[in-house]
Every structure is written in C-alpha cells, then in structure tokens.
Design a protein around this motif. Sequence first.
Motif, PDB file in Angstrom:
ATOM      1  N   GLN A   7       0.826  -1.170   0.743  1.00 25.25           N
ATOM      2  CA  GLN A   7       0.057   0.206   0.312  1.00 25.25           C
ATOM      3  C   GLN A   7       0.925   1.239   0.054  1.00 25.25           C
ATOM      4  O   GLN A   7       0.397   2.385  -0.989  1.00 25.25           O
ATOM      5  CB  GLN A   7      -0.960  -0.463   1.199  1.00 25.25           C
ATOM      6  CG  GLN A   7      -2.197   1.041   1.342  1.00 25.25           C
ATOM      7  CD  GLN A   7      -2.545   0.726   0.167  1.00 25.25           C
ATOM      8  OE1 GLN A   7      -3.574  -0.381  -0.468  1.00 25.25           O
ATOM      9  NE2 GLN A   7      -3.110   1.922  -0.491  1.00 25.25           N
ATOM     10  N   LEU A  10       1.967   2.639  -3.621  1.00 28.87           N
ATOM     11  CA  LEU A  10       0.811   2.816  -4.457  1.00 28.87           C
ATOM     12  C   LEU A  10       1.214   4.310  -5.043  1.00 28.87           C
ATOM     13  O   LEU A  10       1.031   4.624  -6.362  1.00 28.87           O
ATOM     14  CB  LEU A  10      -0.662   2.875  -4.136  1.00 28.87           C
ATOM     15  CG  LEU A  10      -1.749   3.357  -5.336  1.00 28.87           C
ATOM     16  CD1 LEU A  10      -1.456   2.136  -5.969  1.00 28.87           C
ATOM     17  CD2 LEU A  10      -2.987   2.832  -4.149  1.00 28.87           C
ATOM     18  N   ALA A  11       1.238   5.409  -4.506  1.00 26.04           N
ATOM     19  CA  ALA A  11       1.333   6.908  -4.131  1.00 26.04           C
ATOM     20  C   ALA A  11       3.161   6.602  -5.667  1.00 26.04           C
ATOM     21  O   ALA A  11       2.960   7.864  -6.370  1.00 26.04           O
ATOM     22  CB  ALA A  11       1.293   7.755  -3.902  1.00 26.04           C
ATOM     23  N   SER A  14       2.714   5.051  -8.920  1.00 29.58           N
ATOM     24  CA  SER A  14       1.572   6.636  -9.860  1.00 29.58           C
ATOM     25  C   SER A  14       2.368   7.132 -10.812  1.00 29.58           C
ATOM     26  O   SER A  14       2.038   7.656 -11.075  1.00 29.58           O
ATOM     27  CB  SER A  14       0.211   7.104  -8.802  1.00 29.58           C
ATOM     28  OG  SER A  14       0.033   5.765  -8.389  1.00 29.58           O
ATOM     29  N   GLN A  22      -2.656   6.803 -15.552  1.00 31.70           N
ATOM     30  CA  GLN A  22      -3.452   6.375 -15.040  1.00 31.70           C
ATOM     31  C   GLN A  22      -4.551   6.221 -13.954  1.00 31.70           C
ATOM     32  O   GLN A  22      -4.391   6.918 -13.003  1.00 31.70           O
ATOM     33  CB  GLN A  22      -2.787   4.551 -14.654  1.00 31.70           C
ATOM     34  CG  GLN A  22      -1.592   4.613 -16.001  1.00 31.70           C
ATOM     35  CD  GLN A  22      -2.413   4.067 -17.516  1.00 31.70           C
ATOM     36  OE1 GLN A  22      -3.198   3.300 -17.091  1.00 31.70           O
ATOM     37  NE2 GLN A  22      -2.213   4.587 -18.636  1.00 31.70           N
ATOM     38  N   GLY A  23      -6.065   5.926 -14.210  1.00 28.76           N
ATOM     39  CA  GLY A  23      -6.960   5.734 -12.832  1.00 28.76           C
ATOM     40  C   GLY A  23      -6.211   4.800 -11.601  1.00 28.76           C
ATOM     41  O   GLY A  23      -5.638   4.820 -11.427  1.00 28.76           O
ATOM     42  N   ASP A  24      -6.967   5.428 -10.753  1.00 27.63           N
ATOM     43  CA  ASP A  24      -6.130   4.736  -9.095  1.00 27.63           C
ATOM     44  C   ASP A  24      -6.905   3.175  -9.311  1.00 27.63           C
ATOM     45  O   ASP A  24      -6.115   2.620  -9.369  1.00 27.63           O
ATOM     46  CB  ASP A  24      -6.766   4.851  -7.935  1.00 27.63           C
ATOM     47  CG  ASP A  24      -6.747   6.751  -7.461  1.00 27.63           C
ATOM     48  OD1 ASP A  24      -5.883   7.050  -7.926  1.00 27.63           O
ATOM     49  OD2 ASP A  24      -7.015   7.502  -6.743  1.00 27.63           O
ATOM     50  N   MET A  27      -3.886   1.178 -11.726  1.00 23.53           N
ATOM     51  CA  MET A  27      -2.471   0.765 -10.327  1.00 23.53           C
ATOM     52  C   MET A  27      -3.112   0.522  -9.282  1.00 23.53           C
ATOM     53  O   MET A  27      -2.338  -0.774  -8.826  1.00 23.53           O
ATOM     54  CB  MET A  27      -2.274   2.645 -10.277  1.00 23.53           C
ATOM     55  CG  MET A  27      -2.123   3.885 -10.943  1.00 23.53           C
ATOM     56  SD  MET A  27      -0.491   3.229 -12.166  1.00 23.53           S
ATOM     57  CE  MET A  27       0.612   2.586 -10.847  1.00 23.53           C
ATOM     58  N   GLU A  28      -4.305   0.038  -8.793  1.00 26.05           N
ATOM     59  CA  GLU A  28      -4.141  -0.910  -7.302  1.00 26.05           C
ATOM     60  C   GLU A  28      -4.373  -2.248  -7.683  1.00 26.05           C
ATOM     61  O   GLU A  28      -3.830  -3.099  -7.570  1.00 26.05           O
ATOM     62  CB  GLU A  28      -5.069  -0.157  -6.512  1.00 26.05           C
ATOM     63  CG  GLU A  28      -5.594   1.003  -6.286  1.00 26.05           C
ATOM     64  CD  GLU A  28      -6.721   1.020  -5.025  1.00 26.05           C
ATOM     65  OE1 GLU A  28      -8.293   1.035  -5.655  1.00 26.05           O
ATOM     66  OE2 GLU A  28      -7.391   2.217  -5.067  1.00 26.05           O
TER      67      GLU A  28
END
Length: 232
Positions: A7, A10-11, A14, A22-24, A27-28
Amino acid sequence: MVPSHLQPYLAFLSRLPIFQGQGDAVMENLLRKTRLRELRRGERLFSKGDASDWMYCVATGRIRLFFSSEQGHEKVLEIIGPGRTFGEAVVFLGAPYPVFAEAIEASNVLAIPRDRLLDMIEHDPRVAYRMIANLSRRLHGLISDMENFCIHNARERVVGFLAQQVREQQHLGRGSRIRLPATKSTTASLLNLTPETFSRVLHQLEHDGVIGVQGRDIDILDAERLFSRAPC
C-alpha cells in the motif's frame, strides 16, 4: 484489495512517468500483481540468461547492472537509483535478461509482471510510448558513455563524471559535497577504469585543490575549475 505491505508504494508507482495518467483502479490492480523484493547488499536480483518475467522499479537503494566473464571480471553498465525502472526492453522482446542485476546497498525493488504490463499497453498505448521514451533516453546515455570511453582519457572521464554528479545531486541540498553512487571500485568500472587509475585521478584532483575526498563523499572545493575541465 492491495496487500498492506504494498500500500505505501501506490503513490510512488503512480508518479512514475510511464504510469502517469493511469486511474487509481488501474494502478491498484497493477500493484496487486506486483512483488516487493527486499534485497540485502550484494544480493542478486537476477542473472544473465534468466527468464524476463518482470520489469523492475527501484523504490529505495541502488542496483548495479553488469556483465561478468567466466574468469570473474566484471564491467558495470549502469547504476539504477530510486525512481528509475529497468528491464523494459525485455518486456517487449520476451528475451532472457542480457545482464546481471545486484543490490549495491540494501534496496527495495518493485517487480512488475510482464503480462500485466502488456495488458496495460494493449488498453493504453501511452504506456508503450513512455516506455519507449525511457528506453531511448537510456540508449542515448549508453552511447554517450561509449563516446566517453573511446575519446576521453582517464582524468577527463573522472572530471566529467564528478561534474555530472554535482548537477544531479544539487537538488538534494548537499551543498558543495557529492556522494559517489557506489564504492570506488564499482564507480571505476562504470567509467571503464581500473580502481587504481580512478583513485590516482581523485588524488591528483585533490592535490590540485579541486576536490577533497572523504571515502565516498567528495567535497567540491573549486567548482569553477572542475566544470572548466569537464569535457563538453
């Protein structure tokens, strides 16, 4: 659901140029398939000839890419620091890794699966464009290195390298001090020099009052003279 140990990345992931826009959710989904490799200093990430199932991104630490002969002689090709990726070319080719990769200090590396990247490229060609742009920049850098090895003598290579490090490390707020990205022997290999030649040039520059040497830390005592001696 992104695993808890991934977790925090993630940022970071991105913000990489190849994934910008790319959208969240995308990426998740990518991060769920990503593996975190926690490497000790000297630990091998992959060897030449291994299957190229992953593209890598350095989150912390540094990785050296190198060749090695049967006699144990090594040539460092690149040193990859935080925020940089490697292994993109084999994602497209599907060929084995052509080099060895090893941590030169404790490092956290994100391993992104090849099949997931190919899926992203299929749905968003911008990812491919950005990967190609990154590969082109690295190819340009390798060509510059080859020119440096063929045309410039040892002193010019070292001076040019130190000047480059000053430019790159200014944003770190280190003032007039830079830090070599690796040990002196590894840095010497990167410049296609023997460790003895590299140390001798540093000593000459120190004697001339251009730099001061404290292990891997280099104090720039006369930046004007350093940059005036750097190859164009």
